[in-house]
Motif scaffolding. Structure first.
Motif, PDB file in Angstrom:
ATOM      1  N   THR A 101     -30.842  34.436  10.341  1.00  0.00           N
ATOM      2  CA  THR A 101     -29.967  33.980   9.266  1.00  0.00           C
ATOM      3  C   THR A 101     -29.001  35.093   8.888  1.00  0.00           C
ATOM      4  N   LEU A 102     -27.723  34.750   8.843  1.00  0.00           N
ATOM      5  CA  LEU A 102     -26.672  35.682   8.451  1.00  0.00           C
ATOM      6  C   LEU A 102     -26.078  35.196   7.134  1.00  0.00           C
ATOM      7  N   ASN A 103     -26.150  36.021   6.108  1.00  0.00           N
ATOM      8  CA  ASN A 103     -25.648  35.655   4.778  1.00  0.00           C
ATOM      9  C   ASN A 103     -24.253  36.249   4.568  1.00  0.00           C
ATOM     10  N   TYR A 104     -23.296  35.376   4.303  1.00  0.00           N
ATOM     11  CA  TYR A 104     -21.899  35.794   4.174  1.00  0.00           C
ATOM     12  C   TYR A 104     -21.298  35.367   2.845  1.00  0.00           C
ATOM     13  N   VAL A 105     -20.241  36.064   2.453  1.00  0.00           N
ATOM     14  CA  VAL A 105     -19.259  35.552   1.510  1.00  0.00           C
ATOM     15  C   VAL A 105     -18.045  35.158   2.335  1.00  0.00           C
ATOM     16  N   ASP A 106     -17.736  33.858   2.342  1.00  0.00           N
ATOM     17  CA  ASP A 106     -16.593  33.329   3.088  1.00  0.00           C
ATOM     18  C   ASP A 106     -15.414  33.133   2.154  1.00  0.00           C
ATOM     19  N   ILE A 107     -14.209  33.529   2.614  1.00  0.00           N
ATOM     20  CA  ILE A 107     -12.983  33.338   1.836  1.00  0.00           C
ATOM     21  C   ILE A 107     -11.961  32.637   2.725  1.00  0.00           C
ATOM     22  N   PRO A 108     -11.910  31.297   2.705  1.00  0.00           N
ATOM     23  CA  PRO A 108     -10.894  30.571   3.462  1.00  0.00           C
ATOM     24  C   PRO A 108      -9.599  30.407   2.662  1.00  0.00           C
ATOM     25  N   PHE A 109      -8.459  30.489   3.359  1.00  0.00           N
ATOM     26  CA  PHE A 109      -7.132  30.230   2.788  1.00  0.00           C
ATOM     27  C   PHE A 109      -6.549  29.052   3.559  1.00  0.00           C
ATOM     28  N   MET A 110      -6.451  27.898   2.929  1.00  0.00           N
ATOM     29  CA  MET A 110      -6.114  26.692   3.668  1.00  0.00           C
ATOM     30  C   MET A 110      -4.892  25.979   3.107  1.00  0.00           C
ATOM     31  N   THR A 111      -4.014  25.578   4.002  1.00  0.00           N
ATOM     32  CA  THR A 111      -2.961  24.650   3.628  1.00  0.00           C
ATOM     33  C   THR A 111      -3.599  23.295   3.375  1.00  0.00           C
ATOM     34  N   HIS A 112      -3.219  22.662   2.267  1.00  0.00           N
ATOM     35  CA  HIS A 112      -3.808  21.389   1.845  1.00  0.00           C
ATOM     36  C   HIS A 112      -2.762  20.282   1.969  1.00  0.00           C
ATOM     37  N   VAL A 113      -3.057  19.265   2.771  1.00  0.00           N
ATOM     38  CA  VAL A 113      -2.166  18.119   2.951  1.00  0.00           C
ATOM     39  C   VAL A 113      -2.925  16.866   2.524  1.00  0.00           C
ATOM     40  N   PHE A 115      -2.601  12.424   1.365  1.00  0.00           N
ATOM     41  CA  PHE A 115      -1.857  11.172   1.306  1.00  0.00           C
ATOM     42  C   PHE A 115      -2.635  10.183   0.447  1.00  0.00           C
ATOM     43  N   GLY A 116      -1.919   9.466  -0.415  1.00  0.00           N
ATOM     44  CA  GLY A 116      -2.567   8.501  -1.279  1.00  0.00           C
ATOM     45  C   GLY A 116      -2.425   8.876  -2.733  1.00  0.00           C
ATOM     46  N   ASP A 117      -2.998   8.039  -3.615  1.00  0.00           N
ATOM     47  CA  ASP A 117      -2.905   8.261  -5.053  1.00  0.00           C
ATOM     48  C   ASP A 117      -4.292   8.462  -5.655  1.00  0.00           C
ATOM     49  N   LYS A 118      -4.938   7.404  -6.116  1.00  0.00           N
ATOM     50  CA  LYS A 118      -6.270   7.532  -6.701  1.00  0.00           C
ATOM     51  C   LYS A 118      -7.313   7.927  -5.652  1.00  0.00           C
ATOM     52  N   THR A 119      -7.187   7.350  -4.479  1.00  0.00           N
ATOM     53  CA  THR A 119      -8.028   7.743  -3.345  1.00  0.00           C
ATOM     54  C   THR A 119      -7.120   8.371  -2.304  1.00  0.00           C
ATOM     55  N   ARG A 120      -7.436   9.591  -1.922  1.00  0.00           N
ATOM     56  CA  ARG A 120      -6.555  10.330  -1.035  1.00  0.00           C
ATOM     57  C   ARG A 120      -7.266  10.718   0.266  1.00  0.00           C
ATOM     58  N   PHE A 121      -6.512  10.668   1.350  1.00  0.00           N
ATOM     59  CA  PHE A 121      -6.941  11.268   2.611  1.00  0.00           C
ATOM     60  C   PHE A 121      -6.465  12.709   2.608  1.00  0.00           C
ATOM     61  N   VAL A 122      -7.351  13.666   2.910  1.00  0.00           N
ATOM     62  CA  VAL A 122      -6.979  15.082   2.838  1.00  0.00           C
ATOM     63  C   VAL A 122      -7.226  15.774   4.179  1.00  0.00           C
ATOM     64  N   PHE A 123      -6.374  16.751   4.444  1.00  0.00           N
ATOM     65  CA  PHE A 123      -6.505  17.603   5.628  1.00  0.00           C
ATOM     66  C   PHE A 123      -6.283  19.041   5.190  1.00  0.00           C
ATOM     67  N   ASN A 124      -7.228  19.921   5.519  1.00  0.00           N
ATOM     68  CA  ASN A 124      -7.143  21.339   5.160  1.00  0.00           C
ATOM     69  C   ASN A 124      -7.304  22.194   6.415  1.00  0.00           C
ATOM     70  N   ALA A 125      -6.519  23.260   6.531  1.00  0.00           N
ATOM     71  CA  ALA A 125      -6.637  24.144   7.693  1.00  0.00           C
ATOM     72  C   ALA A 125      -6.046  25.508   7.378  1.00  0.00           C
ATOM     73  N   GLY A 126      -6.649  26.543   7.949  1.00  0.00           N
ATOM     74  CA  GLY A 126      -6.121  27.883   7.750  1.00  0.00           C
ATOM     75  C   GLY A 126      -7.087  28.957   8.205  1.00  0.00           C
TER      76      GLY A 126
END
Length: 234
Positions: A101-113, A115-126
């Motif tokens: 087991t490897l214990n980490y602190v992860d810090i992701p920086f992601m562009t957030h895209v 679509f939608g209003d009350k219910t949204r489809f999301v895509f994150n990457a970075g």
């Protein structure tokens, strides 16, 4: 605790440093959310030469900040405590077992895209950077005895180089993370359910020939499922 507070400070500093890069002229459309989330993950290591493995299950949790700069586009930065590593696969005729087991602190920086209003489809990457906090291993006694015997019979052989004590672990890991999911917006906050994949680019063990490296590759591969609860700040 002091180290954790330093990570929190670094997280907030980096996040707010990124805000001007995402800000647009129509500031009234900007939105800032703070959240907390948790999930489960399944990890392996990409070892070269290969090591037979099955997925190792772990958990992770942390805090998030999401900044929406314009319609359909924003930025997410997170600070997560993560348990990942690997679990080896052995012939069923033996009672060998090993996991680390490897214990980490992860810090992701992601562009957030999204679509939608009350219910949204999301895509994150970075990109993502990770800091190793510590590690632990579980090895069956039968495997330990077998390794001792094989090493005694062949002292020159490089046997079990992935096990604790054979190599120092790199304290910093880095790679790329991406995910897709759904966001449900309610009167009490937003709920994001997302599946992610982390492709590690850094090696946990040295790969330098000058260090007489055994592995030319030892990078993380992680499948994650995460639920995050966000509240809007403005």
């Amino acid at each position: 605790m002091n180290s954790f507070l330093k990570f929190i400070g670094l997280f907030l500093l980096i996040f707010f440093a990124f805000l001007p890069l995402q800000a647009q002229k129509e500031t009234s459309k900007s939105e800032l959310y703070l959240g907390a989330g948790a999930g489960t993950l399944f990890s392996k290591m990409d070892f070269v030469p290969g090591v037979p493995q099955v997925y190792k299950q772990g958990i992770f949790s942390g805090i998030s900040a999401k900044y929406i700069s314009e319609k359909h586009l924003g930025l997410i930065v997170e600070l997560n405590y993560v348990q990942r590593g690997w679990k080896e696969e052995f012939d069923s005729s033996t009672d060998f077992s090993y996991s680390r087991t490897l214990n980490y602190v992860d810090i992701p920086f992601m562009t957030h895209v999204y679509f939608g209003d009350k219910t949204r489809f999301v895509f994150n990457a970075g990109p993502q950077i990770s800091l190793l906090l510590g590690d632990s291993q579980k090895m069956s006694q039968s495997l330990s005895d077998n390794l001792d015997e094989r090493r005694a019979n062949n002292p020159e052989a490089r046997i079990g180089m992935q096990y604790e004590g054979m190599y120092d672990l790199s304290k910093i890991d880095y790679g790329l993370v991406g995910g897709i999911g759904m966001e449900i917006r309610t009167g009490i906050g937003d709920f994001d359910l997302e599946g992610r994949y982390y492709f590690g680019l850094g090696d946990i063990f040295t790969s330098r020939r000058s260090d007489k490296a055994y592995f030319s590759r030892s990078a993380s591969r992680v499948i994650e499922a995460k639920l995050t609860y966000y509240i809007r700040i403005f």
